[in-house]
Design a protein around this motif. Structure first.
Motif, PDB file in Angstrom:
ATOM      1  N   TYR A 217       0.844  -1.183  -0.039  1.00  0.00           N
ATOM      2  CA  TYR A 217      -0.008  -0.027  -0.131  1.00  0.00           C
ATOM      3  C   TYR A 217       1.009   1.188  -0.052  1.00  0.00           C
ATOM      4  N   THR A 218       0.389   2.301  -0.920  1.00  0.00           N
ATOM      5  CA  THR A 218       1.443   3.615  -0.790  1.00  0.00           C
ATOM      6  C   THR A 218       0.367   4.543  -0.007  1.00  0.00           C
ATOM      7  N   TYR A 219       1.046   5.206   0.772  1.00  0.00           N
ATOM      8  CA  TYR A 219       0.426   6.341   1.626  1.00  0.00           C
ATOM      9  C   TYR A 219       0.996   7.817   1.308  1.00  0.00           C
ATOM     10  N   ARG A 220       0.269   8.672   1.526  1.00  0.00           N
ATOM     11  CA  ARG A 220       0.924  10.011   1.791  1.00  0.00           C
ATOM     12  C   ARG A 220       0.953  10.682   3.192  1.00  0.00           C
ATOM     13  N   LEU A 221       2.091  10.848   3.827  1.00  0.00           N
ATOM     14  CA  LEU A 221       1.828  11.292   5.192  1.00  0.00           C
ATOM     15  C   LEU A 221       1.798  12.822   5.218  1.00  0.00           C
ATOM     16  N   ASP A 222       0.654  13.255   6.011  1.00  0.00           N
ATOM     17  CA  ASP A 222       0.574  14.646   6.199  1.00  0.00           C
ATOM     18  C   ASP A 222       1.676  15.108   7.169  1.00  0.00           C
ATOM     19  N   THR A 223       2.699  15.830   7.020  1.00  0.00           N
ATOM     20  CA  THR A 223       3.528  16.047   8.040  1.00  0.00           C
ATOM     21  C   THR A 223       3.043  17.164   9.120  1.00  0.00           C
ATOM     22  N   ALA A 224       1.964  17.656   8.877  1.00  0.00           N
ATOM     23  CA  ALA A 224       1.310  18.768   9.802  1.00  0.00           C
ATOM     24  C   ALA A 224       0.267  17.915  10.703  1.00  0.00           C
ATOM     25  N   SER A 225      -0.416  17.162  10.092  1.00  0.00           N
ATOM     26  CA  SER A 225      -1.438  16.760  10.688  1.00  0.00           C
ATOM     27  C   SER A 225      -1.096  15.128  11.276  1.00  0.00           C
TER      28      SER A 225
END
Length: 396
Positions: A217-225
Protein backbone atom coordinates in the motif's frame (compact mmCIF):
# COMPACT_ATOMS: atom_id res chain seq x y z
CA UNK A 1 6.95 -15.73 9.22
CA UNK A 2 5.66 -13.92 12.28
CA UNK A 3 5.75 -15.60 15.69
CA UNK A 4 5.92 -19.18 14.45
CA UNK A 5 7.35 -22.24 16.18
CA UNK A 6 9.35 -24.95 14.47
CA UNK A 7 6.49 -27.40 14.02
CA UNK A 8 4.34 -24.70 12.46
CA UNK A 9 7.17 -23.62 10.18
CA UNK A 10 7.63 -27.12 8.90
CA UNK A 11 3.97 -27.45 7.95
CA UNK A 12 3.42 -23.83 6.87
CA UNK A 13 0.17 -23.72 8.89
CA UNK A 14 -1.03 -21.43 11.67
CA UNK A 15 0.70 -18.84 13.84
CA UNK A 16 1.33 -18.06 17.47
CA UNK A 17 0.31 -14.73 18.90
CA UNK A 18 3.21 -14.56 21.33
CA UNK A 19 6.79 -15.70 20.93
CA UNK A 20 7.78 -15.36 24.57
CA UNK A 21 7.32 -19.09 25.01
CA UNK A 22 10.51 -19.54 23.05
CA UNK A 23 12.28 -18.29 26.17
CA UNK A 24 14.77 -15.55 26.88
CA UNK A 25 17.31 -15.52 24.62
CA UNK A 26 14.16 -6.61 13.17
CA UNK A 27 15.20 -0.80 6.49
CA UNK A 28 14.20 3.69 8.16
CA UNK A 29 13.15 3.87 4.86
CA UNK A 30 16.27 4.88 3.02
CA UNK A 31 18.19 2.24 1.16
CA UNK A 32 21.70 1.01 1.81
CA UNK A 33 20.52 -0.86 4.93
CA UNK A 34 17.58 -3.06 5.83
CA UNK A 35 14.31 -1.35 5.18
CA UNK A 36 13.75 -0.41 8.75
CA UNK A 37 16.84 1.67 9.42
CA UNK A 38 18.23 4.94 8.13
CA UNK A 39 20.89 4.82 5.40
CA UNK A 40 23.26 7.46 6.75
CA UNK A 41 22.96 7.03 10.47
CA UNK A 42 24.46 10.02 12.34
CA UNK A 43 26.81 9.33 15.20
CA UNK A 44 25.06 8.70 18.53
CA UNK A 45 26.82 8.97 21.88
CA UNK A 46 29.89 6.96 21.00
CA UNK A 47 32.05 4.62 23.06
CA UNK A 48 35.41 6.00 24.13
CA UNK A 49 37.36 3.93 21.55
CA UNK A 50 37.03 5.26 18.02
CA UNK A 51 36.93 1.73 16.58
CA UNK A 52 33.84 0.77 18.60
CA UNK A 53 30.26 1.73 17.83
CA UNK A 54 26.92 0.90 19.46
CA UNK A 55 24.64 -1.92 18.32
CA UNK A 56 21.27 -2.92 19.71
CA UNK A 57 19.58 -6.31 19.73
CA UNK A 58 15.80 -6.62 19.92
CA UNK A 59 14.88 -9.91 21.59
CA UNK A 60 12.01 -12.18 22.47
CA UNK A 61 11.96 -12.50 26.25
CA UNK A 62 15.04 -10.47 27.19
CA UNK A 63 14.18 -6.89 26.26
CA UNK A 64 16.73 -4.76 24.41
CA UNK A 65 20.41 -5.70 24.65
CA UNK A 66 23.02 -2.95 24.21
CA UNK A 67 26.35 -3.88 22.64
CA UNK A 68 29.36 -2.31 21.05
CA UNK A 69 30.93 -3.71 17.90
CA UNK A 70 34.42 -3.49 16.46
CA UNK A 71 34.15 -1.53 13.20
CA UNK A 72 36.81 -3.71 11.56
CA UNK A 73 35.87 -7.22 12.66
CA UNK A 74 32.26 -6.74 13.75
CA UNK A 75 32.99 -8.49 17.05
CA UNK A 76 30.17 -7.75 19.50
CA UNK A 77 30.52 -7.08 23.23
CA UNK A 78 27.49 -6.90 25.49
CA UNK A 79 27.33 -3.67 27.52
CA UNK A 80 23.90 -3.73 29.13
CA UNK A 81 20.40 -3.04 27.93
CA UNK A 82 16.83 -2.49 29.00
CA UNK A 83 14.96 -5.66 29.99
CA UNK A 84 11.69 -3.91 30.92
CA UNK A 85 10.11 -4.03 27.46
CA UNK A 86 8.19 -7.01 26.06
CA UNK A 87 9.36 -8.62 22.82
CA UNK A 88 10.96 -5.55 21.18
CA UNK A 89 11.47 -7.52 18.00
CA UNK A 90 12.14 -4.46 15.87
CA UNK A 91 14.18 -1.32 16.51
CA UNK A 92 14.85 1.96 14.71
CA UNK A 93 16.98 5.02 15.38
CA UNK A 94 16.18 8.73 15.07
CA UNK A 95 17.77 10.71 12.20
CA UNK A 96 20.17 12.40 14.65
CA UNK A 97 21.22 9.04 16.13
CA UNK A 98 20.34 10.05 19.70
CA UNK A 99 17.08 8.15 20.26
CA UNK A 100 16.25 4.45 19.89
CA UNK A 101 12.66 3.42 19.17
CA UNK A 102 11.29 -0.04 19.95
CA UNK A 103 8.18 -2.15 19.82
CA UNK A 104 6.50 -3.25 23.05
CA UNK A 105 4.07 -6.18 22.95
CA UNK A 106 3.24 -6.34 26.64
CA UNK A 107 -0.50 -5.65 26.26
CA UNK A 108 -3.50 -6.66 24.19
CA UNK A 109 -2.58 -3.85 21.83
CA UNK A 110 0.96 -3.23 20.67
CA UNK A 111 2.91 -0.15 21.67
CA UNK A 112 5.97 1.87 20.68
CA UNK A 113 8.42 3.63 22.97
CA UNK A 114 11.59 5.71 22.95
CA UNK A 115 14.97 5.59 24.70
CA UNK A 116 17.77 8.15 24.90
CA UNK A 117 21.08 6.60 23.81
CA UNK A 118 23.93 7.26 26.23
CA UNK A 119 27.54 6.19 26.59
CA UNK A 120 28.26 2.65 25.34
CA UNK A 121 24.63 2.39 24.26
CA UNK A 122 23.11 2.86 27.72
CA UNK A 123 19.35 3.36 27.35
CA UNK A 124 17.16 5.76 29.34
CA UNK A 125 13.37 5.72 28.78
CA UNK A 126 11.88 8.83 27.18
CA UNK A 127 8.24 9.17 28.12
CA UNK A 128 5.63 6.41 28.26
CA UNK A 129 4.85 3.72 25.72
CA UNK A 130 2.12 4.69 23.26
CA UNK A 131 -0.47 2.26 21.88
CA UNK A 132 -0.33 1.46 18.17
CA UNK A 133 -4.06 0.71 18.15
CA UNK A 134 -3.73 -2.92 17.09
CA UNK A 135 -2.51 -6.32 18.22
CA UNK A 136 0.98 -7.73 17.65
CA UNK A 137 2.90 -4.72 16.38
CA UNK A 138 5.76 -6.14 14.30
CA UNK A 139 7.59 -3.24 12.64
CA UNK A 140 8.38 0.43 13.05
CA UNK A 141 10.39 3.09 11.25
CA UNK A 142 11.13 6.77 11.68
CA UNK A 143 10.00 9.17 8.98
CA UNK A 144 13.10 10.90 7.51
CA UNK A 145 12.01 14.29 8.89
CA UNK A 146 12.20 12.77 12.37
CA UNK A 147 8.83 14.12 13.50
CA UNK A 148 6.72 10.96 13.08
CA UNK A 149 7.05 7.29 13.99
CA UNK A 150 5.36 4.71 11.76
CA UNK A 151 4.30 1.21 12.86
CA UNK A 152 2.66 -1.92 11.44
CA UNK A 153 0.28 -4.11 13.46
CA UNK A 154 0.58 -7.65 12.13
CA UNK A 155 -2.22 -9.16 14.18
CA UNK A 156 -4.72 -6.39 13.47
CA UNK A 157 -3.67 -5.77 9.88
CA UNK A 158 -3.38 -2.02 10.42
CA UNK A 159 -0.75 0.72 10.25
CA UNK A 160 -0.28 3.70 12.55
CA UNK A 161 1.58 6.98 12.87
CA UNK A 162 2.63 8.82 16.03
CA UNK A 163 3.99 12.28 16.53
CA UNK A 164 7.56 12.51 17.85
CA UNK A 165 8.00 15.15 20.56
CA UNK A 166 10.85 17.66 20.67
CA UNK A 167 12.76 15.52 23.21
CA UNK A 168 12.43 12.44 21.00
CA UNK A 169 9.70 10.77 23.05
CA UNK A 170 6.68 9.24 21.33
CA UNK A 171 3.65 11.51 21.33
CA UNK A 172 0.01 11.05 20.42
CA UNK A 173 -1.11 8.67 17.71
CA UNK A 174 -2.10 10.72 14.68
CA UNK A 175 -3.22 7.98 12.27
CA UNK A 176 -4.59 4.45 12.30
CA UNK A 177 -5.50 2.83 8.97
CA UNK A 178 -7.14 -0.59 8.78
CA UNK A 179 -6.32 -2.87 5.83
CA UNK A 180 -8.98 -5.24 4.49
CA UNK A 181 -8.94 -8.34 2.35
CA UNK A 182 -7.30 -11.75 2.32
CA UNK A 183 -5.21 -14.10 0.19
CA UNK A 184 -5.43 -17.68 -1.10
CA UNK A 185 -3.51 -19.28 1.80
CA UNK A 186 -6.18 -20.01 4.45
CA UNK A 187 -3.63 -20.61 7.19
CA UNK A 188 -1.63 -17.45 6.69
CA UNK A 189 -3.81 -15.09 4.66
CA UNK A 190 -7.23 -15.32 6.30
CA UNK A 191 -7.12 -11.54 6.74
CA UNK A 192 -4.76 -8.56 6.56
CA UNK A 193 -1.35 -8.83 8.24
CA UNK A 194 0.64 -5.60 7.90
CA UNK A 195 4.28 -6.60 8.28
CA UNK A 196 6.33 -3.50 7.48
CA UNK A 197 5.98 0.26 7.01
CA UNK A 198 8.74 2.44 5.52
CA UNK A 199 9.28 5.68 3.61
CA UNK A 200 10.82 6.01 0.14
CA UNK A 201 14.36 7.45 -0.15
CA UNK A 202 13.05 10.93 -1.03
CA UNK A 203 10.60 11.00 1.87
CA UNK A 204 7.60 11.56 -0.38
CA UNK A 205 5.50 8.46 0.26
CA UNK A 206 4.99 5.79 2.93
CA UNK A 207 4.71 2.11 1.96
CA UNK A 208 3.05 -0.67 3.97
CA UNK A 209 3.72 -4.31 3.06
CA UNK A 210 0.85 -6.65 3.93
CA UNK A 211 1.48 -10.40 3.91
CA UNK A 212 -2.20 -11.27 4.39
CA UNK A 213 -3.66 -9.32 1.48
CA UNK A 214 -0.80 -9.84 -1.01
CA UNK A 215 -0.44 -6.07 -1.41
CA UNK A 216 1.93 -3.15 -0.92
CA UNK A 217 0.00 0.00 0.00
CA UNK A 218 1.21 3.52 -0.81
CA UNK A 219 0.29 6.38 1.53
CA UNK A 220 1.01 10.07 1.76
CA UNK A 221 1.93 11.30 5.25
CA UNK A 222 0.63 14.77 6.04
CA UNK A 223 3.54 16.07 8.10
CA UNK A 224 1.38 18.79 9.66
CA UNK A 225 -1.48 16.62 10.89
CA UNK A 226 0.25 13.23 10.95
CA UNK A 227 -2.52 11.54 8.97
CA UNK A 228 -1.94 8.83 6.37
CA UNK A 229 -3.83 9.26 3.09
CA UNK A 230 -4.17 6.19 0.82
CA UNK A 231 -2.63 6.73 -2.63
CA UNK A 232 -2.44 3.38 -4.43
CA UNK A 233 -2.06 -0.38 -4.04
CA UNK A 234 0.24 -2.86 -5.78
CA UNK A 235 -0.72 -6.54 -5.81
CA UNK A 236 1.85 -9.32 -5.57
CA UNK A 237 1.66 -12.73 -7.18
CA UNK A 238 -1.29 -14.49 -5.53
CA UNK A 239 -0.20 -16.26 -2.37
CA UNK A 240 3.31 -14.81 -2.42
CA UNK A 241 2.90 -13.24 1.02
CA UNK A 242 4.94 -10.01 0.68
CA UNK A 243 6.80 -9.35 3.93
CA UNK A 244 9.54 -6.69 3.69
CA UNK A 245 10.86 -4.34 1.01
CA UNK A 246 13.81 -2.07 0.33
CA UNK A 247 14.34 0.71 -2.22
CA UNK A 248 17.23 1.08 -4.62
CA UNK A 249 19.30 4.07 -3.42
CA UNK A 250 19.21 5.90 -6.78
CA UNK A 251 17.23 3.99 -9.40
CA UNK A 252 13.39 3.95 -9.46
CA UNK A 253 12.95 0.40 -8.18
CA UNK A 254 11.98 -1.43 -5.01
CA UNK A 255 12.53 -5.06 -4.02
CA UNK A 256 9.97 -7.07 -2.03
CA UNK A 257 10.77 -10.30 -0.16
CA UNK A 258 7.87 -12.75 -0.38
CA UNK A 259 7.62 -15.03 2.64
CA UNK A 260 5.15 -17.63 1.40
CA UNK A 261 6.55 -18.55 -2.03
CA UNK A 262 10.26 -17.93 -1.33
CA UNK A 263 10.79 -15.28 -4.01
CA UNK A 264 11.86 -11.67 -4.31
CA UNK A 265 10.05 -9.34 -6.70
CA UNK A 266 11.27 -6.20 -8.44
CA UNK A 267 8.79 -3.32 -8.56
CA UNK A 268 9.12 -0.19 -10.65
CA UNK A 269 8.70 2.90 -8.49
CA UNK A 270 7.36 6.25 -9.69
CA UNK A 271 8.86 8.71 -7.18
CA UNK A 272 6.39 11.45 -8.12
CA UNK A 273 3.20 9.45 -7.58
CA UNK A 274 4.38 6.63 -5.32
CA UNK A 275 2.86 4.04 -7.66
CA UNK A 276 4.56 0.62 -7.73
CA UNK A 277 4.47 -1.61 -10.81
CA UNK A 278 5.25 -5.29 -10.35
CA UNK A 279 8.07 -6.78 -12.39
CA UNK A 280 9.98 -10.04 -12.36
CA UNK A 281 10.26 -12.43 -9.41
CA UNK A 282 13.27 -14.60 -8.60
CA UNK A 283 13.76 -17.58 -6.22
CA UNK A 284 15.72 -16.75 -3.08
CA UNK A 285 17.49 -20.11 -2.76
CA UNK A 286 19.26 -22.37 -5.28
CA UNK A 287 16.76 -24.74 -6.83
CA UNK A 288 13.84 -22.40 -6.25
CA UNK A 289 10.53 -24.13 -5.53
CA UNK A 290 12.27 -27.48 -5.95
CA UNK A 291 14.48 -26.93 -2.91
CA UNK A 292 14.40 -29.74 -0.35
CA UNK A 293 13.52 -27.51 2.63
CA UNK A 294 10.50 -25.20 2.86
CA UNK A 295 11.92 -21.69 3.00
CA UNK A 296 10.54 -18.41 4.33
CA UNK A 297 12.37 -15.21 3.28
CA UNK A 298 12.45 -12.54 5.97
CA UNK A 299 14.58 -9.39 5.67
CA UNK A 300 16.12 -7.66 2.67
CA UNK A 301 18.97 -5.12 2.50
CA UNK A 302 20.83 -3.36 -0.30
CA UNK A 303 24.36 -1.97 -0.58
CA UNK A 304 24.70 1.80 -0.58
CA UNK A 305 25.87 1.77 -4.22
CA UNK A 306 22.86 -0.32 -5.25
CA UNK A 307 24.97 -3.09 -6.82
CA UNK A 308 24.20 -5.93 -4.38
CA UNK A 309 21.11 -7.05 -2.52
CA UNK A 310 21.01 -9.39 0.49
CA UNK A 311 18.12 -11.48 1.79
CA UNK A 312 17.74 -13.74 4.83
CA UNK A 313 16.29 -17.22 4.28
CA UNK A 314 14.59 -19.01 7.18
CA UNK A 315 14.50 -22.76 6.65
CA UNK A 316 17.42 -22.68 4.23
CA UNK A 317 19.21 -20.85 7.11
CA UNK A 318 21.20 -18.64 4.79
CA UNK A 319 21.90 -15.15 3.52
CA UNK A 320 21.44 -14.83 -0.23
CA UNK A 321 23.51 -12.44 -2.33
CA UNK A 322 21.99 -11.02 -5.50
CA UNK A 323 23.57 -8.91 -8.20
CA UNK A 324 21.37 -5.94 -9.11
CA UNK A 325 21.25 -5.88 -12.90
CA UNK A 326 19.77 -3.89 -15.80
CA UNK A 327 20.13 -0.53 -14.04
CA UNK A 328 18.08 -1.81 -11.11
CA UNK A 329 15.28 -3.60 -12.93
CA UNK A 330 16.75 -7.10 -12.55
CA UNK A 331 18.20 -9.44 -9.93
CA UNK A 332 20.51 -12.43 -10.27
CA UNK A 333 21.10 -14.88 -7.43
CA UNK A 334 24.86 -15.19 -7.00
CA UNK A 335 25.21 -17.44 -3.95
CA UNK A 336 24.15 -18.11 -0.38
CA UNK A 337 26.13 -18.43 2.86
CA UNK A 338 25.11 -19.94 6.18
CA UNK A 339 23.52 -17.33 8.46
CA UNK A 340 25.55 -18.49 11.45
CA UNK A 341 22.51 -19.90 13.23
CA UNK A 342 18.89 -20.92 12.83
CA UNK A 343 15.97 -18.85 11.48
CA UNK A 344 17.65 -15.56 10.41
CA UNK A 345 14.77 -13.17 11.01
CA UNK A 346 16.69 -9.97 10.34
CA UNK A 347 19.84 -8.72 8.64
CA UNK A 348 21.44 -5.28 8.75
CA UNK A 349 24.39 -3.64 7.05
CA UNK A 350 26.62 -1.46 9.20
CA UNK A 351 26.79 2.19 8.07
CA UNK A 352 30.27 1.53 6.66
CA UNK A 353 28.85 -1.12 4.34
CA UNK A 354 31.73 -3.45 5.23
CA UNK A 355 29.87 -5.57 7.82
CA UNK A 356 26.57 -7.43 7.80
CA UNK A 357 24.82 -8.71 10.95
CA UNK A 358 22.29 -11.57 10.91
CA UNK A 359 19.86 -11.99 13.84
CA UNK A 360 19.11 -15.71 14.20
CA UNK A 361 15.85 -16.05 16.10
CA UNK A 362 15.91 -19.75 16.98
CA UNK A 363 19.69 -20.13 17.00
CA UNK A 364 19.98 -17.25 19.50
CA UNK A 365 23.05 -15.95 17.73
CA UNK A 366 24.19 -13.00 15.68
CA UNK A 367 26.13 -14.03 12.60
CA UNK A 368 28.72 -11.39 11.66
CA UNK A 369 30.05 -11.13 8.11
CA UNK A 370 32.67 -9.07 6.32
CA UNK A 371 31.42 -7.58 3.06
CA UNK A 372 33.70 -7.32 0.04
CA UNK A 373 32.73 -3.93 -1.39
CA UNK A 374 33.91 -4.88 -4.90
CA UNK A 375 32.12 -8.22 -5.24
CA UNK A 376 29.49 -8.04 -2.50
CA UNK A 377 30.69 -11.41 -1.19
CA UNK A 378 30.06 -12.28 2.47
CA UNK A 379 32.66 -13.98 4.66
CA UNK A 380 32.14 -14.98 8.32
CA UNK A 381 34.07 -12.65 10.58
CA UNK A 382 34.72 -14.80 13.62
CA UNK A 383 32.29 -17.11 15.44
CA UNK A 384 28.64 -16.10 15.85
CA UNK A 385 27.79 -14.01 18.92
CA UNK A 386 25.69 -16.08 21.35
CA UNK A 387 22.78 -14.21 22.91
CA UNK A 388 18.96 -14.41 23.23
CA UNK A 389 16.13 -15.28 20.82
CA UNK A 390 16.37 -12.42 18.36
CA UNK A 391 14.08 -10.34 16.21
CA UNK A 392 16.48 -7.60 15.17
CA UNK A 393 20.15 -6.56 15.13
CA UNK A 394 20.76 -2.84 14.58
CA UNK A 395 24.36 -1.56 14.28
CA UNK A 396 24.76 2.23 14.42
Amino acid sequence: MEHTDRATAASGLGRRSLIGALGAGVLGAASGVPASAAQDRPSPSRPERADLRPAFLGTYGNGIISCTYDTTTGALTRRGGFPGVTDPSFLAVSPDGKVLYSLDNGGQQGAVRAFAIGKDGALSPLGPAQSTGGANVTHLSVHPAGRHLLSANYGAGSVAAHRVNADGSVGARTALVQHTGSGPDPGRQEGPHAHQIITDPRGRHVFAVDLGTDKVYTYRLDTASGTLRPVSEARSVAGAGPRHMVFHPTAPYAYVANELNSTITVYGHDPATGVLTRGESRPTVPGGSGAAVRNYPAEVAISSDGRFLYLSNRGHESIARFAVTADGSGLRLMDTVSSGGSWPRHISLAPSGTLLFAANQYGRTVGVFSVNRDTGALSPSGPPFTTSSLGCALPL
